[in-house]
Design a protein around this motif. Structure first.
Motif, short mmCIF file in Angstrom:
data_model
loop_
_atom_site.label_atom_id
_atom_site.label_comp_id
_atom_site.label_asym_id
_atom_site.label_seq_id
_atom_site.Cartn_x
_atom_site.Cartn_y
_atom_site.Cartn_z
N TYR A 1 2.42 23.28 23.32
CA TYR A 1 3.06 21.97 23.21
C TYR A 1 4.29 22.16 22.35
O TYR A 1 4.21 22.27 21.13
CB TYR A 1 2.11 20.94 22.61
N ASP A 2 5.44 22.25 23.00
CA ASP A 2 6.66 22.68 22.34
C ASP A 2 7.43 21.51 21.74
O ASP A 2 8.57 21.22 22.11
CB ASP A 2 7.54 23.45 23.32
N ALA A 3 6.75 20.82 20.82
CA ALA A 3 7.39 19.69 20.13
C ALA A 3 6.60 19.41 18.86
O ALA A 3 5.42 19.74 18.76
CB ALA A 3 7.41 18.45 21.02
N GLY B 1 -0.69 11.46 22.19
CA GLY B 1 -1.92 12.09 22.63
C GLY B 1 -1.90 12.40 24.11
O GLY B 1 -2.37 13.47 24.55
N ARG B 2 -1.34 11.51 24.92
CA ARG B 2 -1.26 11.74 26.37
C ARG B 2 -0.32 12.89 26.69
O ARG B 2 -0.56 13.67 27.62
CB ARG B 2 -0.81 10.46 27.08
N ARG B 3 0.77 13.02 25.92
CA ARG B 3 1.69 14.14 26.16
C ARG B 3 1.02 15.48 25.83
O ARG B 3 1.21 16.47 26.53
CB ARG B 3 2.96 13.95 25.32
N ILE B 4 0.24 15.49 24.76
CA ILE B 4 -0.48 16.72 24.41
C ILE B 4 -1.52 17.04 25.47
O ILE B 4 -1.67 18.20 25.88
CB ILE B 4 -1.13 16.57 23.02
N ALA B 5 -2.24 16.02 25.95
CA ALA B 5 -3.24 16.24 26.99
C ALA B 5 -2.59 16.75 28.27
O ALA B 5 -3.14 17.62 28.95
CB ALA B 5 -4.00 14.94 27.27
N ALA B 6 -1.41 16.23 28.60
CA ALA B 6 -0.70 16.69 29.79
C ALA B 6 -0.26 18.14 29.64
O ALA B 6 -0.33 18.94 30.59
CB ALA B 6 0.51 15.80 30.06
N ALA B 7 0.19 18.52 28.44
CA ALA B 7 0.59 19.91 28.21
C ALA B 7 -0.61 20.84 28.27
O ALA B 7 -0.51 21.97 28.77
CB ALA B 7 1.29 20.03 26.85
N LEU B 8 -1.75 20.39 27.78
CA LEU B 8 -2.97 21.19 27.85
C LEU B 8 -3.36 21.44 29.29
O LEU B 8 -3.76 22.56 29.65
CB LEU B 8 -4.11 20.46 27.12
N GLY B 9 -3.24 20.43 30.14
CA GLY B 9 -3.59 20.58 31.54
C GLY B 9 -5.03 20.99 31.71
O GLY B 9 -5.94 20.43 31.08
N HIS C 1 -6.21 23.96 30.92
CA HIS C 1 -6.46 25.13 30.08
C HIS C 1 -7.54 24.86 29.05
O HIS C 1 -7.90 23.72 28.76
CB HIS C 1 -5.18 25.56 29.37
N ARG C 2 -8.03 25.94 28.45
CA ARG C 2 -9.09 25.83 27.45
C ARG C 2 -8.55 25.67 26.03
O ARG C 2 -9.29 25.34 25.12
CB ARG C 2 -10.00 27.05 27.49
N GLY C 3 -7.25 25.89 25.85
CA GLY C 3 -6.69 25.77 24.52
C GLY C 3 -5.21 25.50 24.56
O GLY C 3 -4.54 25.74 25.57
N ILE C 4 -4.69 25.01 23.45
CA ILE C 4 -3.25 24.74 23.36
C ILE C 4 -2.79 25.01 21.94
O ILE C 4 -3.52 24.77 20.97
CB ILE C 4 -2.94 23.28 23.77
N HIS D 1 2.01 23.00 14.14
CA HIS D 1 0.86 22.16 13.84
C HIS D 1 -0.44 22.98 13.79
O HIS D 1 -1.11 23.02 12.77
CB HIS D 1 0.77 21.04 14.88
N GLY D 2 -0.80 23.62 14.88
CA GLY D 2 -2.04 24.39 14.90
C GLY D 2 -2.63 24.52 16.29
O GLY D 2 -1.93 24.40 17.30
N LEU D 3 -3.95 24.73 16.34
CA LEU D 3 -4.65 25.01 17.59
C LEU D 3 -5.57 23.86 17.97
O LEU D 3 -6.08 23.14 17.10
CB LEU D 3 -5.49 26.28 17.45
#
Length: 278
Positions: free
Chosen positions: A171-173, A184-192, A194-197, A202-204
């Motif tokens: 998540y490049d922001a 939260g929705r933008r982070i969820a969209a970036a995660l897609g 996948h099992r991790g982001i 910020h962190g993991l």
């Protein structure tokens, strides 16, 4: 001419010696597998106990940073409600009974403690975007934050890192403390899927089909970040080639593999600190 003995052949019995033991039948060997629950109440107890155990492990591993960090698990009956550690409760003292139940809007519906609204805003949207994600883990671990500050993904440097090969996102922001659902929705969209982001600066954050899997992916991701940072500091790391990285991921990167890898940690913490179950 005498033949050279085959070193791979069966052992030769020595007169007077005890017979060589035969193999134990596979069906008599114990091998732990994810449990199947008879009721929602039974599964709820299981999920809450595993969540309390994971929080304590995170505390042991130094992932706690003040009041930052949350682990959530979906309730097996009320699918838009999630068990989570209460705001300000130390990871090390969390018990299954001290967890609170929060609905998808961030309202506490069971328990007498507040929830960290900033953290839960992300978790709720990840759970909504990923209905198969039973648990979500996020904490401010040291090496995860260090890697996140570089704005880079994990490289396939070890077989453990291969579990995340083409199966984690960035998540490049960074927009400060997350308090709204849109972030939260933008982070969820970036995660897609996948099992991790890696959340830049910020962190993991990891997800799993069980608390065990989500917690294992976080612990493993943090350790992979540590290895990557150490390898780069020492020299020029050699990457595992694409085909081998994919094959290793297919072997070690399943939900079942994550669950199995987590069991020694669970047995250790639940044996040493049985009060977490209450």
């Amino acid at each position: 001419m005498d033949e050279t003995p085959d070193e791979t052949s069966a052992p030769v019995a020595v007169p007077g010696a005890a017979p060589v033991p035969g193999p134990v039948p596979l069906d008599l060997l114990r091998f732990a597998m994810p449990p199947v629950h008879a009721s929602a109440a039974e599964e709820r107890t299981h999920r809450k106990q595993r969540l309390a155990g994971a929080l304590r492990l995170f505390g042991r591993f130094g992932y706690e940073e003040g009041v930052s960090g949350h682990l959530t698990v979906r309730d097996p009956e009320f699918e838009d409600c999630f068990w989570v550690n209460p705001f300000g409760e130390p990871f090390a003292t969390t018990t299954a009974g001290s967890l609170i139940l929060v609905n998808g809007d961030g309202d506490v519906v069971e328990g007498d403690r507040r929830v960290n609204q900033a953290a839960f805003a992300v978790h709720a949207e990840v759970h909504r975007a990923r209905p198969e994600a039973v648990a979500v883990a996020h904490a401010h671990s040291v090496h995860g934050r260090a890697l996140a500050s570089l704005g880079e993904l994990l490289d396939p440097l070890t077989q453990e890192a291969c579990a995340f090969y083409e199966n984690h996102a960035l998540y490049d922001a960074y927009t400060g403390v997350t308090v709204d659902a849109e972030e939260g929705r933008r982070i969820a969209a970036a995660l897609g899927a996948h099992r991790g982001i890696i959340l830049r600066n910020h962190g993991l954050l990891t997800v799993g089909g069980s608390v065990d899997a989500a917690a294992w992916w976080f612990i493993s991701m943090e350790r992979c970040a540590q290895v990557q940072l150490a390898a780069r500091a020492a020299g020029k790391p050699v990457l595992i080639e694409h085909r081998d990285a994919v094959a290793t991921r297919e072997s070690l990167g399943s939900e079942l593999a994550a669950w199995i890898n987590y069991q020694p940690l669970w047995r250790g913490i639940s044996t040493a600190e049985p009060e977490l179950l209450s």
